[in-house]
Write a protein that holds these residues in place. Structure first.
Motif, PDB file in Angstrom:
ATOM      1  N   ARG A 276       0.862   5.643  -8.648  1.00 52.00           N
ATOM      2  CA  ARG A 276       0.149   6.799  -8.111  1.00 52.00           C
ATOM      3  C   ARG A 276      -1.276   6.430  -7.724  1.00 52.00           C
ATOM      4  N   ARG A 277      -1.934   5.603  -8.528  1.00 49.70           N
ATOM      5  CA  ARG A 277      -3.287   5.173  -8.205  1.00 49.70           C
ATOM      6  C   ARG A 277      -3.319   4.357  -6.922  1.00 49.70           C
ATOM      7  N   VAL A 278      -2.393   3.388  -6.798  1.00 51.89           N
ATOM      8  CA  VAL A 278      -2.328   2.567  -5.588  1.00 51.89           C
ATOM      9  C   VAL A 278      -1.984   3.425  -4.380  1.00 51.89           C
ATOM     10  N   LYS A 279      -1.116   4.379  -4.568  1.00 53.37           N
ATOM     11  CA  LYS A 279      -0.728   5.263  -3.460  1.00 53.37           C
ATOM     12  C   LYS A 279      -1.922   6.054  -2.952  1.00 53.37           C
ATOM     13  N   ARG A 280      -2.762   6.530  -3.870  1.00 51.54           N
ATOM     14  CA  ARG A 280      -3.936   7.276  -3.450  1.00 51.54           C
ATOM     15  C   ARG A 280      -4.900   6.393  -2.654  1.00 51.54           C
ATOM     16  N   VAL A 281      -5.076   5.144  -3.088  1.00 55.76           N
ATOM     17  CA  VAL A 281      -5.953   4.233  -2.346  1.00 55.76           C
ATOM     18  C   VAL A 281      -5.389   3.941  -0.961  1.00 55.76           C
ATOM     19  N   LEU A 282      -4.074   3.756  -0.869  1.00 57.25           N
ATOM     20  CA  LEU A 282      -3.450   3.498   0.428  1.00 57.25           C
ATOM     21  C   LEU A 282      -3.586   4.698   1.356  1.00 57.25           C
ATOM     22  N   GLN A 283      -3.449   5.889   0.812  1.00 53.71           N
ATOM     23  CA  GLN A 283      -3.598   7.086   1.638  1.00 53.71           C
ATOM     24  C   GLN A 283      -5.005   7.215   2.195  1.00 53.71           C
ATOM     25  N   LEU A 284      -5.996   6.737   1.455  1.00 57.87           N
ATOM     26  CA  LEU A 284      -7.374   6.818   1.913  1.00 57.87           C
ATOM     27  C   LEU A 284      -7.741   5.689   2.878  1.00 57.87           C
ATOM     28  N   GLN A 285      -7.108   4.526   2.757  1.00 57.77           N
ATOM     29  CA  GLN A 285      -7.553   3.353   3.499  1.00 57.77           C
ATOM     30  C   GLN A 285      -6.480   2.761   4.407  1.00 57.77           C
ATOM     31  N   TRP A 286      -5.422   3.495   4.714  1.00 53.39           N
ATOM     32  CA  TRP A 286      -4.356   2.907   5.533  1.00 53.39           C
ATOM     33  C   TRP A 286      -4.843   2.622   6.952  1.00 53.39           C
ATOM     34  N   ARG A 287      -5.813   3.402   7.434  1.00 58.19           N
ATOM     35  CA  ARG A 287      -6.344   3.139   8.776  1.00 58.19           C
ATOM     36  C   ARG A 287      -7.063   1.794   8.821  1.00 58.19           C
ATOM     37  N   GLY A 288      -7.886   1.533   7.826  1.00 60.29           N
ATOM     38  CA  GLY A 288      -8.572   0.246   7.783  1.00 60.29           C
ATOM     39  C   GLY A 288      -7.622  -0.920   7.630  1.00 60.29           C
ATOM     40  N   VAL A 289      -6.581  -0.734   6.834  1.00 55.49           N
ATOM     41  CA  VAL A 289      -5.589  -1.799   6.650  1.00 55.49           C
ATOM     42  C   VAL A 289      -4.880  -2.094   7.967  1.00 55.49           C
ATOM     43  N   ALA A 290      -4.465  -1.034   8.682  1.00 50.32           N
ATOM     44  CA  ALA A 290      -3.778  -1.237   9.958  1.00 50.32           C
ATOM     45  C   ALA A 290      -4.680  -1.917  10.976  1.00 50.32           C
ATOM     46  N   LEU A 291      -5.955  -1.506  11.031  1.00 44.94           N
ATOM     47  CA  LEU A 291      -6.870  -2.117  11.999  1.00 44.94           C
ATOM     48  C   LEU A 291      -7.132  -3.580  11.668  1.00 44.94           C
ATOM     49  N   VAL A 292      -7.267  -3.911  10.400  1.00 50.15           N
ATOM     50  CA  VAL A 292      -7.484  -5.304  10.004  1.00 50.15           C
ATOM     51  C   VAL A 292      -6.294  -6.169  10.410  1.00 50.15           C
ATOM     52  N   VAL A 293      -5.088  -5.675  10.207  1.00 49.79           N
ATOM     53  CA  VAL A 293      -3.896  -6.444  10.585  1.00 49.79           C
ATOM     54  C   VAL A 293      -3.873  -6.680  12.097  1.00 49.79           C
ATOM     55  N   ILE A 294      -4.199  -5.627  12.887  1.00 54.73           N
ATOM     56  CA  ILE A 294      -4.211  -5.779  14.345  1.00 54.73           C
ATOM     57  C   ILE A 294      -5.268  -6.785  14.777  1.00 54.73           C
ATOM     58  N   ILE A 295      -6.463  -6.692  14.196  1.00 51.26           N
ATOM     59  CA  ILE A 295      -7.551  -7.583  14.587  1.00 51.26           C
ATOM     60  C   ILE A 295      -7.228  -9.031  14.224  1.00 51.26           C
ATOM     61  N   ILE A 296      -6.721  -9.246  13.038  1.00 53.36           N
ATOM     62  CA  ILE A 296      -6.413 -10.615  12.619  1.00 53.36           C
ATOM     63  C   ILE A 296      -5.337 -11.219  13.507  1.00 53.36           C
ATOM     64  N   ALA A 297      -4.310 -10.431  13.843  1.00 55.07           N
ATOM     65  CA  ALA A 297      -3.264 -10.938  14.735  1.00 55.07           C
ATOM     66  C   ALA A 297      -3.838 -11.302  16.101  1.00 55.07           C
TER      67      ALA A 297
END
Length: 489
Positions: A276-297
């Motif tokens: 539940r804790r990890v899920k809450r962090v992912l819900q808050l930061q999924w946009r940053g995670v997706a953008l980082v993956v796109i930029i790195i690729a």
């Protein structure tokens, strides 16, 4: 025409006719034939790829013209609107600044319309053309910023999810120091040692000599580190999710909030609580995670294409031998179109180069799609309705009067209290009789407003009240006087 000039048949030029007095001399593409050197006309990309390649590459500039306003909209929203509308964070702001640098680099040639060539065989560089210096420096500095802030965002996400560390001011100032300091040092070293010049289209790119060592390898190192850390974080999230599927402990059903109980710390959470804790962090930061993956690729793709282009075009004996069929075709009088089939062995093809440039200019649209929240538009609408001059929200009167002592239970006056009393005391009867308009025993007391709202709060005892403070009894409590059971056995 001399014999030397006759050997350099069209479209080649004799290199000795163009002294090395300006432009990027190392950017010439020449081959020595006997004791003379013949060079292809500038720009080389027109002969390697086609006449309309420069016009196709200029499309990236118009793409940046369309995308830059979206990036500026984000920055203005972060600066003007309240955080509740934008959820702004310094990681997002600095990342957007890096993208703006890259977009501006593509827009500069549209207005400057620079000449790619200093003379017939020599391309211009940052010393012979000012627009080349600005476009190349902004493009490479923006790339540094984007990669570094992607790396910092990945670190922030990793320590929050895997190590349960709350980011504070120390991390923020360290992020500013590394996020801007390392790119500034890197771009300075690159411009001094390597430099930029016109190589493909009207925007300047990094030169071949030492370009891999002072730019591409460091950028790739940070991008690869960010990718590895991102994969490790996602693997940890998957591990937590799988553990939560098989977690049957009773504490997970008792504590549905996902927070640690009083009997255990955050380090001893059950699997479902950790999920539940990890899920809450992912819900808050999924946009940053997706953008980082796109930029790195994208960064990895750009680096691979540019490194391959540098190695194939570098004037080395191996590359010159590989280019002999193409050069021989041109020397024998073949047209550019007829000899194009032999040029395919030199570097990536035109489609790959154009795809790289277009993707580089489209980085800003991903940033806008992921970080332009619907609440931003609601915030602008709210600001428009309230007016731009009334930006502050409503606050109570006692919140505005910061000079008033608020340690008591009531706001008794708006005057400055010089000696605040931490305890609320009842006024003495003599004080009340001296300042009030009635006595304590009056059947229908009246309250003097000047006294009630003065320095002290007055207490009026109701006429029918029989309660009052009594001193503790000296007698011991006798259980036999009530229905309570005696403790004696």
């Amino acid at each position: 025409m001399t014999s030397a000039e006759a050997l350099c048949r069209s479209p080649f030029y004799l290199e000795s006719l163009f002294p090395a007095t300006g432009g990027f001399i190392e950017g010439r593409f020449c081959e020595t034939i006997g004791n003379i050197s013949c060079c292809l006309p500038c720009p080389l990309a027109d002969w390697r790829y086609g006449d309309d390649t420069a016009q196709k590459a200029a499309v990236a500039g118009w793409i940046s013209v369309a995308i830059l306003p979206f990036c500026i909209f984000l920055l203005i929203s972060y600066a003007v609107l309240a955080p509740k509308w934008t959820n702004r964070h310094y990681l997002s702001i600095c990342f957007t600044l890096g993208i703006c640098c890259m977009e501006i680099a593509f827009i500069i040639p549209l207005g400057a319309r620079p000449d790619q060539c200093h003379n017939a065989i020599t391309p211009n560089d940052m010393y012979s053309d000012l627009s080349c210096a600005f476009s190349g420096a902004l493009l490479l500095f923006g790339g540094w910023l984007v990669v570094m802030w992607s790396f910092i965002r990945t670190i922030a996400f990793h320590v929050q999810v895997c190590w349960e560390v709350v980011l504070g001011p120390k991390f923020m100032w360290g992020a500013f120091l590394c996020g801007f300091g390392i790119p500034a040092i890197g771009i300075t070293v690159m411009l001094i040692i390597t430099g930029v010049s016109f190589r493909f289209g009207q925007i300047c790119h990094i030169n071949i000599k030492h370009g891999e060592q002072d730019y591409w390898y460091p950028v790739m190192a940070f991008a690869a580190a960010a990718l590895v850390m991102q994969l490790a974080t996602m693997a940890y999230c998957i591990h937590i999710y799988l553990r939560s599927l098989f977690d049957k402990s009773a504490s997970t059903t008792e504590n549905s909030s996902g927070l640690p109980s009083y009997t255990s710390s955050i380090r001893t959470q059950t699997a479902r609580q950790a999920y539940r804790r990890v899920k809450r962090v992912l819900q808050l930061q999924w946009r940053g995670v997706a953008l980082v993956v796109i930029i790195i690729a994208n960064v990895i793709f750009f680096a691979v294409v540019f490194i391959d282009l540098d190695r194939e075009i570098a004037p080395t004996p191996a590359n010159l031998k590989r280019a002999e069929p193409w050069l021989a075709c041109l020397l024998m009088g073949g047209t550019k179109k007829e000899c194009m089939q032999y040029a395919s062995a030199l570097g990536p093809n035109e489609a790959t180069i154009l795809a790289m440039i277009y993707l580089l200019s489209l980085v800003g649209i991903w940033n806008f799609i992921l970080f332009a929240r619907p609440s931003m538009f609601a915030g602008w609408l709210d600001l428009w309705r309230r007016g731009f001059n009334s930006r502050h929200e409503y606050v109570s009167a006692d919140a505005n009067n910061r000079h008033v002592d608020n340690k008591g239970f009531e706001m008794l006056t708006t005057a400055t209290v010089k000696t605040p009393d931490p305890y609320m005391r009842s006024p003495s009867p003599s004080h009340m009789m001296g300042h009030g308009r009635t006595s304590l025993t009056s059947p229908s007391p009246t309250i003097d407003r000047n006294v009630h709202f003065g320095q002290e709060a007055r207490y009026m005892r109701p006429s029918m009240s029989f309660s009052g403070p009594r001193p503790p009894s000296a007698q011991e409590w006798n259980p036999s006087s009530s229905f309570a059971q005696s403790q004696a056995r």
